[in-house]
Design a protein around this motif. Structure first.
Motif, PDB file in Angstrom:
ATOM      1  N   PHE A 163     -62.567  -9.919  12.097  1.00 32.09           N
ATOM      2  CA  PHE A 163     -62.959 -11.320  12.155  1.00 32.09           C
ATOM      3  C   PHE A 163     -61.928 -12.172  11.420  1.00 32.09           C
ATOM      4  O   PHE A 163     -61.319 -11.717  10.446  1.00 32.09           O
ATOM      5  CB  PHE A 163     -64.333 -11.518  11.508  1.00 32.09           C
ATOM      6  N   PRO A 164     -61.732 -13.399  11.881  1.00 36.75           N
ATOM      7  CA  PRO A 164     -60.830 -14.302  11.139  1.00 36.75           C
ATOM      8  C   PRO A 164     -61.282 -14.437   9.695  1.00 36.75           C
ATOM      9  O   PRO A 164     -62.480 -14.377   9.399  1.00 36.75           O
ATOM     10  CB  PRO A 164     -60.983 -15.630  11.899  1.00 36.75           C
ATOM     11  N   LYS A 165     -60.324 -14.599   8.802  1.00 38.05           N
ATOM     12  CA  LYS A 165     -60.652 -14.696   7.382  1.00 38.05           C
ATOM     13  C   LYS A 165     -61.511 -15.914   7.076  1.00 38.05           C
ATOM     14  O   LYS A 165     -62.282 -15.921   6.122  1.00 38.05           O
ATOM     15  CB  LYS A 165     -59.366 -14.739   6.549  1.00 38.05           C
ATOM     16  N   GLU A 166     -61.361 -16.938   7.888  1.00 36.37           N
ATOM     17  CA  GLU A 166     -62.160 -18.137   7.698  1.00 36.37           C
ATOM     18  C   GLU A 166     -62.742 -18.575   9.041  1.00 36.37           C
ATOM     19  O   GLU A 166     -62.065 -18.520  10.061  1.00 36.37           O
ATOM     20  CB  GLU A 166     -61.314 -19.275   7.117  1.00 36.37           C
ATOM     21  N   ILE A 167     -63.992 -18.975   9.011  1.00 37.68           N
ATOM     22  CA  ILE A 167     -64.640 -19.525  10.197  1.00 37.68           C
ATOM     23  C   ILE A 167     -65.128 -20.915   9.850  1.00 37.68           C
ATOM     24  O   ILE A 167     -65.765 -21.117   8.797  1.00 37.68           O
ATOM     25  CB  ILE A 167     -65.803 -18.637  10.659  1.00 37.68           C
ATOM     26  N   ALA A 168     -64.816 -21.857  10.715  1.00 37.75           N
ATOM     27  CA  ALA A 168     -65.178 -23.253  10.434  1.00 37.75           C
ATOM     28  C   ALA A 168     -66.681 -23.377  10.240  1.00 37.75           C
ATOM     29  O   ALA A 168     -67.462 -22.759  10.976  1.00 37.75           O
ATOM     30  CB  ALA A 168     -64.722 -24.147  11.590  1.00 37.75           C
ATOM     31  N   PRO A 169     -67.112 -24.145   9.249  1.00 40.83           N
ATOM     32  CA  PRO A 169     -68.550 -24.332   9.002  1.00 40.83           C
ATOM     33  C   PRO A 169     -69.302 -24.885  10.206  1.00 40.83           C
ATOM     34  O   PRO A 169     -70.508 -24.706  10.315  1.00 40.83           O
ATOM     35  CB  PRO A 169     -68.579 -25.318   7.832  1.00 40.83           C
ATOM     36  N   SER A 170     -68.551 -25.518  11.113  1.00 33.54           N
ATOM     37  CA  SER A 170     -69.203 -26.114  12.283  1.00 33.54           C
ATOM     38  C   SER A 170     -69.555 -25.101  13.358  1.00 33.54           C
ATOM     39  O   SER A 170     -70.296 -25.406  14.294  1.00 33.54           O
ATOM     40  CB  SER A 170     -68.294 -27.193  12.882  1.00 33.54           C
ATOM     41  N   VAL A 171     -69.011 -23.865  13.257  1.00 31.16           N
ATOM     42  CA  VAL A 171     -69.310 -22.846  14.264  1.00 31.16           C
ATOM     43  C   VAL A 171     -70.788 -22.484  14.197  1.00 31.16           C
ATOM     44  O   VAL A 171     -71.310 -22.121  13.140  1.00 31.16           O
ATOM     45  CB  VAL A 171     -68.449 -21.589  14.073  1.00 31.16           C
ATOM     46  N   SER A 172     -71.446 -22.569  15.353  1.00 34.05           N
ATOM     47  CA  SER A 172     -72.885 -22.326  15.392  1.00 34.05           C
ATOM     48  C   SER A 172     -73.223 -21.452  16.592  1.00 34.05           C
ATOM     49  O   SER A 172     -72.560 -21.518  17.631  1.00 34.05           O
ATOM     50  CB  SER A 172     -73.630 -23.666  15.475  1.00 34.05           C
ATOM     51  N   PHE A 173     -74.246 -20.627  16.421  1.00 35.26           N
ATOM     52  CA  PHE A 173     -74.737 -19.773  17.502  1.00 35.26           C
ATOM     53  C   PHE A 173     -76.211 -20.120  17.739  1.00 35.26           C
ATOM     54  O   PHE A 173     -77.106 -19.351  17.365  1.00 35.26           O
ATOM     55  CB  PHE A 173     -74.593 -18.298  17.124  1.00 35.26           C
ATOM     56  N   PRO A 174     -76.492 -21.247  18.335  1.00 35.45           N
ATOM     57  CA  PRO A 174     -77.864 -21.754  18.402  1.00 35.45           C
ATOM     58  C   PRO A 174     -78.804 -20.936  19.266  1.00 35.45           C
ATOM     59  O   PRO A 174     -80.021 -21.016  19.097  1.00 35.45           O
ATOM     60  CB  PRO A 174     -77.687 -23.165  18.980  1.00 35.45           C
ATOM     61  N   LEU A 175     -78.258 -20.108  20.199  1.00 35.33           N
ATOM     62  CA  LEU A 175     -79.106 -19.337  21.110  1.00 35.33           C
ATOM     63  C   LEU A 175     -79.033 -17.832  20.867  1.00 35.33           C
ATOM     64  O   LEU A 175     -79.762 -17.074  21.511  1.00 35.33           O
ATOM     65  CB  LEU A 175     -78.701 -19.617  22.567  1.00 35.33           C
TER      66      LEU A 175
END
Length: 438
Positions: A163-175
């Motif tokens: 996985f990337p070392k950083e994931i943007a806080p905006s990334v969401s998995f709503p479903l």
């Protein structure tokens, strides 16, 4: 909307068949006799890498060698249609093929930008290892373009990647309802970020993870957690707050040094495998050290199904564990016979004044995955036959089909005529059909 699925491990069978059919004529030898017999044949130049026009044995150029002469773009397309592990093997064909597989990661990155994947719900992505023998821990970077699908995914299975070392806080998995991570390298912070972005997650499975010594889980929707050989060294799983959690499954290969802590899971009903191999497991105020309860006064009333794993069926240890789960309805026991330990001579003497509550009022089913009708097996099961007062069924996992005479002998040895529950019945099954979590 019709569900879309994608997987990087799937290759068209037709592609394989065409490749095999094309190569077959080149392997045939000329039949003996005729004008061609004994005619000398020119030997193609062999540079040791299989890059010549022939096959290195004096035969005419094979179709495989002709394929090697195709442009890079076409060869790259051929590799992209193969399963990842087969694509990696093309490097062994010739020097000509070696740089082509390295371009596959860039191709995968471009695939996930395709508009054809818009609305994708079911993703299975697996970057199998390029060379497991020499680089057993190598993992490929997860293409960043995968995250553009996060808003529509319902099921995601991700394997052999980093996985990337950083994931943007905006990334969401709503479903996203089901997340499976296998041989994935991920930091604790990134894992926490991914989990916090899963707003309806119900099922989480972690197996053979890397680069992390502790997983902390908090989720209001999570119903099932499965952990299998998760940490390469000593590790800790902490379920901090899981108000909907019903099932916690720890595989039989859980590391002997692992610690499991469940701080809050008020609906936990299915638990296992608990084993002496787990250094420490704590559920609310109940603490086991190598499966020995720290105190018999602390109990959990929500657990209905429990799976235990032992090297031998130690009845005293099982009874102590049962005291901690007074409302248990189904007990599943698996044990291995690799230790040379003397058999116990007598059946455990159950003291009516020191009752185990689940044996008196709740335990309805006992399941043994490996039953060989040894003296110790019989003693173990007979205790439940004679003391479980509401028992309805005992299931035995056996290795082969057994005759009526053998089964009748088991009824006699287990003293079914004196059973504590008049409704108790025996059922003999193939081991493959015995599963504690179905």
């Amino acid at each position: 909307m019709k569900e879309k699925k994608a997987t990087t491990a799937a290759a068209p069978a037709a592609a394989k068949k065409r490749s095999g059919a094309a190569a077959a004529p080149a392997s045939k030898k000329r039949e003996s006799g005729g004008a061609g017999r004994g005619r000398p044949r020119k030997r193609a130049r062999d540079d040791g890498d299989g890059d010549g026009d022939g096959d290195g044995d004096g035969d005419p150029p094979s179709h495989g060698d002709l394929i090697s002469k195709l442009p890079d773009d076409i060869l790259g397309t051929i590799i992209s249609l193969l399963p990842t592990k087969d694509g990696a093997r093309t490097q062994a064909l010739a020097r000509r093929w070696r740089p082509l597989f390295a371009q596959e990661a860039a191709q995968v990155e471009s695939w996930f930008h395709s508009r054809a994947l818009d609305g994708l719900q079911d993703l299975h992505i697996r970057f199998d290892l390029l060379d497991r023998r020499h680089q057993p821990e190598k993992r490929y970077p997860l293409p960043p373009s995968v995250l553009r699908l996060s808003s529509t995914l319902v099921v995601a299975t991700i394997s052999f990647c980093e996985f990337p070392k950083e994931i943007a806080p905006s990334v969401s998995f709503p479903l996203l309802k089901q997340l499976n991570l296998w041989r994935v390298s991920i930091s604790e912070d990134v894992f926490r970020g991914v989990l916090s972005g899963c707003h309806v997650l119900e099922s989480l499975a972690l197996e053979i993870m890397g680069d992390v010594g502790c997983f902390r889980i908090s989720s209001p929707t999570l119903r099932s957690v499965r952990l299998s050989a998760c940490f390469p060294n000593k590790g800790e799983l902490i379920i901090e707050d899981a108000p909907s959690l019903e099932k916690l499954v720890l595989s039989s290969s859980t590391n002997v040094r692992d610690n499991i802590r469940v701080i809050r899971a008020p609906k936990l009903e299915i638990l296992g495998y608990l084993s002496p191999c787990i250094s420490e497991i704590q559920i609310a105020n109940l603490l086991f050290k190598s499966l020995t309860p720290a105190s018999l006064k602390n109990t959990i009333s929500t657990v209905k199904v429990l799976a235990l794993e032992f090297s031998i069926p130690d009845l005293d240890d099982v009874i102590d564990v049962l005291r901690c789960f007074p409302c248990l309805e189904k007990l599943y026991v698996i044990y291995f016979r690799f230790l040379n330990i003397p058999l116990k001579e007598n059946v455990h003497q159950y003291d009516p004044t020191d009752q185990v509550k689940c044996l008196e009022t709740h335990l309805k089913e006992l399941v043994l995955e490996t039953y060989e009708a040894s003296e110790q097996d019989v003693c173990f099961v007979k205790f439940f036959v004679l003391n479980a007062k509401v028992l309805k069924k005992i299931k035995f996992g056996v290795s082969e089909k057994l005759g009526k005479e053998w089964m009748a002998d088991q009824y006699r040895l287990l003293e079914m005529g004196a059973r504590a529950s008049p409704d108790a019945q025996l059922e003999f099954l193939c081991r493959a059909d015995v599963n504690p979590f179905t």
